[in-house]
Design a protein around this motif. Structure first.
Motif, PDB file in Angstrom:
ATOM      1  N   MET A 105     -22.025 -44.333 -35.967  1.00  0.00           N
ATOM      2  CA  MET A 105     -21.897 -43.468 -37.140  1.00  0.00           C
ATOM      3  C   MET A 105     -20.458 -43.004 -37.328  1.00  0.00           C
ATOM      4  SD  MET A 105     -25.251 -41.107 -36.577  1.00  0.00           S
ATOM      5  CE  MET A 105     -25.256 -41.209 -34.795  1.00  0.00           C
ATOM      6  N   LEU A 106     -20.008 -43.054 -38.555  1.00  0.00           N
ATOM      7  CA  LEU A 106     -18.742 -42.444 -38.965  1.00  0.00           C
ATOM      8  C   LEU A 106     -19.154 -41.157 -39.660  1.00  0.00           C
ATOM      9  CD1 LEU A 106     -17.110 -45.681 -40.316  1.00  0.00           C
ATOM     10  CD2 LEU A 106     -16.510 -44.481 -38.222  1.00  0.00           C
ATOM     11  N   TRP A 107     -18.859 -40.029 -39.034  1.00  0.00           N
ATOM     12  CA  TRP A 107     -19.450 -38.752 -39.436  1.00  0.00           C
ATOM     13  C   TRP A 107     -18.368 -37.765 -39.865  1.00  0.00           C
ATOM     14  CZ3 TRP A 107     -24.369 -37.438 -36.396  1.00  0.00           C
ATOM     15  CH2 TRP A 107     -25.086 -36.423 -37.025  1.00  0.00           C
ATOM     16  N   ARG A 108     -18.521 -37.251 -41.079  1.00  0.00           N
ATOM     17  CA  ARG A 108     -17.653 -36.169 -41.552  1.00  0.00           C
ATOM     18  C   ARG A 108     -18.367 -34.851 -41.292  1.00  0.00           C
ATOM     19  NH1 ARG A 108     -16.952 -36.225 -47.400  1.00  0.00           N
ATOM     20  NH2 ARG A 108     -18.747 -34.883 -47.387  1.00  0.00           N
ATOM     21  N   LEU A 109     -17.668 -33.962 -40.644  1.00  0.00           N
ATOM     22  CA  LEU A 109     -18.233 -32.654 -40.313  1.00  0.00           C
ATOM     23  C   LEU A 109     -18.251 -31.747 -41.538  1.00  0.00           C
ATOM     24  CD1 LEU A 109     -16.265 -32.063 -36.995  1.00  0.00           C
ATOM     25  CD2 LEU A 109     -18.655 -32.761 -37.213  1.00  0.00           C
ATOM     26  N   PRO A 110     -19.219 -30.817 -41.595  1.00  0.00           N
ATOM     27  CA  PRO A 110     -19.173 -29.809 -42.650  1.00  0.00           C
ATOM     28  C   PRO A 110     -17.934 -28.927 -42.450  1.00  0.00           C
ATOM     29  CG  PRO A 110     -21.162 -29.546 -41.315  1.00  0.00           C
ATOM     30  CD  PRO A 110     -20.365 -30.662 -40.721  1.00  0.00           C
ATOM     31  N   VAL A 111     -17.460 -28.339 -43.518  1.00  0.00           N
ATOM     32  CA  VAL A 111     -16.259 -27.507 -43.454  1.00  0.00           C
ATOM     33  C   VAL A 111     -16.412 -26.409 -42.405  1.00  0.00           C
ATOM     34  CG1 VAL A 111     -14.796 -25.928 -44.772  1.00  0.00           C
ATOM     35  CG2 VAL A 111     -15.662 -28.007 -45.840  1.00  0.00           C
ATOM     36  N   SER A 112     -17.602 -25.834 -42.303  1.00  0.00           N
ATOM     37  CA  SER A 112     -17.817 -24.731 -41.355  1.00  0.00           C
ATOM     38  C   SER A 112     -17.725 -25.163 -39.890  1.00  0.00           C
ATOM     39  CB  SER A 112     -19.180 -24.088 -41.616  1.00  0.00           C
ATOM     40  OG  SER A 112     -20.215 -25.044 -41.448  1.00  0.00           O
ATOM     41  N   VAL A 113     -17.739 -26.459 -39.618  1.00  0.00           N
ATOM     42  CA  VAL A 113     -17.715 -26.967 -38.249  1.00  0.00           C
ATOM     43  C   VAL A 113     -16.412 -27.720 -37.948  1.00  0.00           C
ATOM     44  CG1 VAL A 113     -19.013 -28.426 -36.609  1.00  0.00           C
ATOM     45  CG2 VAL A 113     -20.226 -27.170 -38.359  1.00  0.00           C
ATOM     46  N   GLN A 114     -15.555 -27.869 -38.956  1.00  0.00           N
ATOM     47  CA  GLN A 114     -14.336 -28.672 -38.834  1.00  0.00           C
ATOM     48  C   GLN A 114     -13.479 -28.325 -37.620  1.00  0.00           C
ATOM     49  OE1 GLN A 114     -12.602 -31.063 -40.911  1.00  0.00           O
ATOM     50  NE2 GLN A 114     -14.596 -31.475 -41.813  1.00  0.00           N
ATOM     51  N   HIS A 115     -13.408 -27.064 -37.261  1.00  0.00           N
ATOM     52  CA  HIS A 115     -12.501 -26.645 -36.182  1.00  0.00           C
ATOM     53  C   HIS A 115     -13.200 -26.500 -34.831  1.00  0.00           C
ATOM     54  CE1 HIS A 115      -9.324 -26.299 -39.057  1.00  0.00           C
ATOM     55  NE2 HIS A 115     -10.086 -25.537 -39.818  1.00  0.00           N
ATOM     56  N   THR A 116     -14.430 -27.007 -34.744  1.00  0.00           N
ATOM     57  CA  THR A 116     -15.149 -26.953 -33.475  1.00  0.00           C
ATOM     58  C   THR A 116     -14.468 -27.883 -32.475  1.00  0.00           C
ATOM     59  OG1 THR A 116     -17.211 -26.543 -34.656  1.00  0.00           O
ATOM     60  CG2 THR A 116     -17.404 -27.320 -32.381  1.00  0.00           C
ATOM     61  N   PRO A 117     -14.204 -27.410 -31.272  1.00  0.00           N
ATOM     62  CA  PRO A 117     -13.566 -28.277 -30.270  1.00  0.00           C
ATOM     63  C   PRO A 117     -14.447 -29.481 -29.928  1.00  0.00           C
ATOM     64  CG  PRO A 117     -13.624 -25.989 -29.529  1.00  0.00           C
ATOM     65  CD  PRO A 117     -14.443 -26.065 -30.778  1.00  0.00           C
ATOM     66  N   LEU A 118     -13.807 -30.574 -29.621  1.00  0.00           N
ATOM     67  CA  LEU A 118     -14.519 -31.808 -29.309  1.00  0.00           C
ATOM     68  C   LEU A 118     -15.496 -31.623 -28.157  1.00  0.00           C
ATOM     69  CD1 LEU A 118     -14.954 -34.830 -29.818  1.00  0.00           C
ATOM     70  CD2 LEU A 118     -13.066 -35.267 -28.240  1.00  0.00           C
ATOM     71  N   TRP A 119     -15.131 -30.886 -27.132  1.00  0.00           N
ATOM     72  CA  TRP A 119     -16.010 -30.731 -25.979  1.00  0.00           C
ATOM     73  C   TRP A 119     -17.345 -30.085 -26.356  1.00  0.00           C
ATOM     74  CZ3 TRP A 119     -17.644 -25.942 -24.417  1.00  0.00           C
ATOM     75  CH2 TRP A 119     -16.904 -24.836 -24.835  1.00  0.00           C
ATOM     76  N   LYS A 120     -17.322 -29.182 -27.346  1.00  0.00           N
ATOM     77  CA  LYS A 120     -18.574 -28.559 -27.791  1.00  0.00           C
ATOM     78  C   LYS A 120     -19.460 -29.575 -28.508  1.00  0.00           C
ATOM     79  CE  LYS A 120     -17.383 -23.702 -28.224  1.00  0.00           C
ATOM     80  NZ  LYS A 120     -17.305 -22.537 -29.109  1.00  0.00           N
ATOM     81  N   LEU A 121     -18.841 -30.410 -29.357  1.00  0.00           N
ATOM     82  CA  LEU A 121     -19.597 -31.448 -30.059  1.00  0.00           C
ATOM     83  C   LEU A 121     -20.139 -32.484 -29.074  1.00  0.00           C
ATOM     84  CD1 LEU A 121     -17.146 -31.916 -33.058  1.00  0.00           C
ATOM     85  CD2 LEU A 121     -19.359 -30.738 -33.099  1.00  0.00           C
ATOM     86  N   GLN A 122     -19.352 -32.806 -28.053  1.00  0.00           N
ATOM     87  CA  GLN A 122     -19.780 -33.771 -27.045  1.00  0.00           C
ATOM     88  C   GLN A 122     -20.929 -33.237 -26.194  1.00  0.00           C
ATOM     89  OE1 GLN A 122     -15.897 -34.478 -25.296  1.00  0.00           O
ATOM     90  NE2 GLN A 122     -15.823 -36.528 -26.193  1.00  0.00           N
ATOM     91  N   ALA A 123     -21.100 -31.939 -26.126  1.00  0.00           N
ATOM     92  CA  ALA A 123     -22.227 -31.341 -25.411  1.00  0.00           C
ATOM     93  C   ALA A 123     -23.430 -31.159 -26.332  1.00  0.00           C
ATOM     94  CB  ALA A 123     -21.823 -29.998 -24.808  1.00  0.00           C
ATOM     95  N   LEU A 124     -23.171 -30.765 -27.564  1.00  0.00           N
ATOM     96  CA  LEU A 124     -24.238 -30.443 -28.498  1.00  0.00           C
ATOM     97  C   LEU A 124     -25.032 -31.662 -28.962  1.00  0.00           C
ATOM     98  CD1 LEU A 124     -25.646 -28.365 -30.385  1.00  0.00           C
ATOM     99  CD2 LEU A 124     -23.945 -28.994 -32.094  1.00  0.00           C
ATOM    100  N   LEU A 125     -24.361 -32.700 -29.419  1.00  0.00           N
ATOM    101  CA  LEU A 125     -25.071 -33.853 -29.997  1.00  0.00           C
ATOM    102  C   LEU A 125     -25.997 -34.535 -28.995  1.00  0.00           C
ATOM    103  CD1 LEU A 125     -22.326 -35.286 -32.380  1.00  0.00           C
ATOM    104  CD2 LEU A 125     -24.225 -33.775 -32.916  1.00  0.00           C
ATOM    105  N   PRO A 126     -25.577 -34.789 -27.754  1.00  0.00           N
ATOM    106  CA  PRO A 126     -26.526 -35.367 -26.798  1.00  0.00           C
ATOM    107  C   PRO A 126     -27.709 -34.444 -26.501  1.00  0.00           C
ATOM    108  CG  PRO A 126     -24.291 -35.698 -26.033  1.00  0.00           C
ATOM    109  CD  PRO A 126     -24.219 -34.769 -27.213  1.00  0.00           C
ATOM    110  N   ALA A 127     -27.465 -33.143 -26.450  1.00  0.00           N
ATOM    111  CA  ALA A 127     -28.558 -32.195 -26.191  1.00  0.00           C
ATOM    112  C   ALA A 127     -29.594 -32.261 -27.304  1.00  0.00           C
ATOM    113  CB  ALA A 127     -27.998 -30.779 -26.053  1.00  0.00           C
TER     114      ALA A 127
END
Length: 184
Positions: A105-127
């Motif tokens: 997937m090539l995924w564009r984040l919503p504006v409200s999530v744009q500044h979320t650190p990568l490590w948080k996204l790497q933990a959240l999506l697999p969970a």
């Protein structure tokens, strides 16, 4: 803020034309698709969703829809489906593999999530994926924001486009939305 471009039938046809075999100049077609995705989708993440089980393309498509909905709910709250398209995420997903299918997937984040650190996204999506979507699977999240390696990622997504793919092997996330914004 510029208005969000509406996804049209022509957009889907553009992806199909590049995804199908027989394109005269594959490198030029991939560059054109990368340019178009970079301008229209402007992806922030390259996400691979693996199920680690044998599933039909229809089943993987259903799971992708649910995964997208669960991620949106997490990012945007309980009434995520009421948000206008410009406030929601957008992705283009390419299905790969037949024995062990998985989505790129090539995924564009919503504006409200744009500044979320990568490590948080790497933990959240697999969970989220492990809950119901792919209990035995995995999710790989790579950040496209700083390095802009879109052409390399597009080439990777299209690597098996030598006749194995058809129109059902990719998805634009807006296909899952009904007229009122709810997921179908």
């Amino acid at each position: 803020m510029t208005p969000e471009p509406a996804w049209k039938h022509e957009d889907r046809q553009r992806v199909i034309a590049t995804y199908r075999p027989g394109t005269d100049d594959r490198a030029c077609a991939q560059q054109a698709l990368a340019d178009w995705l970079g301008e229209t989708v402007r992806p922030d993440l390259f996400v691979t969703l693996r199920f680690n089980e044998s599933l039909s393309p229809i089943a993987t498509r259903r799971r992708l829809r649910v995964f997208g909905a669960m991620v949106e709910r997490n990012w945007l709250g309980q009434y995520w489906w009421k948000k206008p398209d410009r406030e929601r995420s957008l992705y283009v997903a390419f299905l790969e593999g037949t024995e062990q299918p998985h989505w790129h997937m090539l995924w564009r984040l919503p504006v409200s999530v744009q500044h979320t650190p990568l490590w948080k996204l790497q933990a959240l999506l697999p969970a989220i994926a492990r809950r119901k979507i792919a209990p035995a699977g995995s999710v790989d999240v790579q950040d496209l924001r700083p390095n802009g390696e879109l052409l390399r990622v597009i080439t990777y997504c299209l690597k098996q486009s030598d006749g194995q793919h058809n129109d059902d092997r990719f998805v634009i996330s807006t296909e899952f939305r009904s007229a009122n914004g709810r997921e179908k």
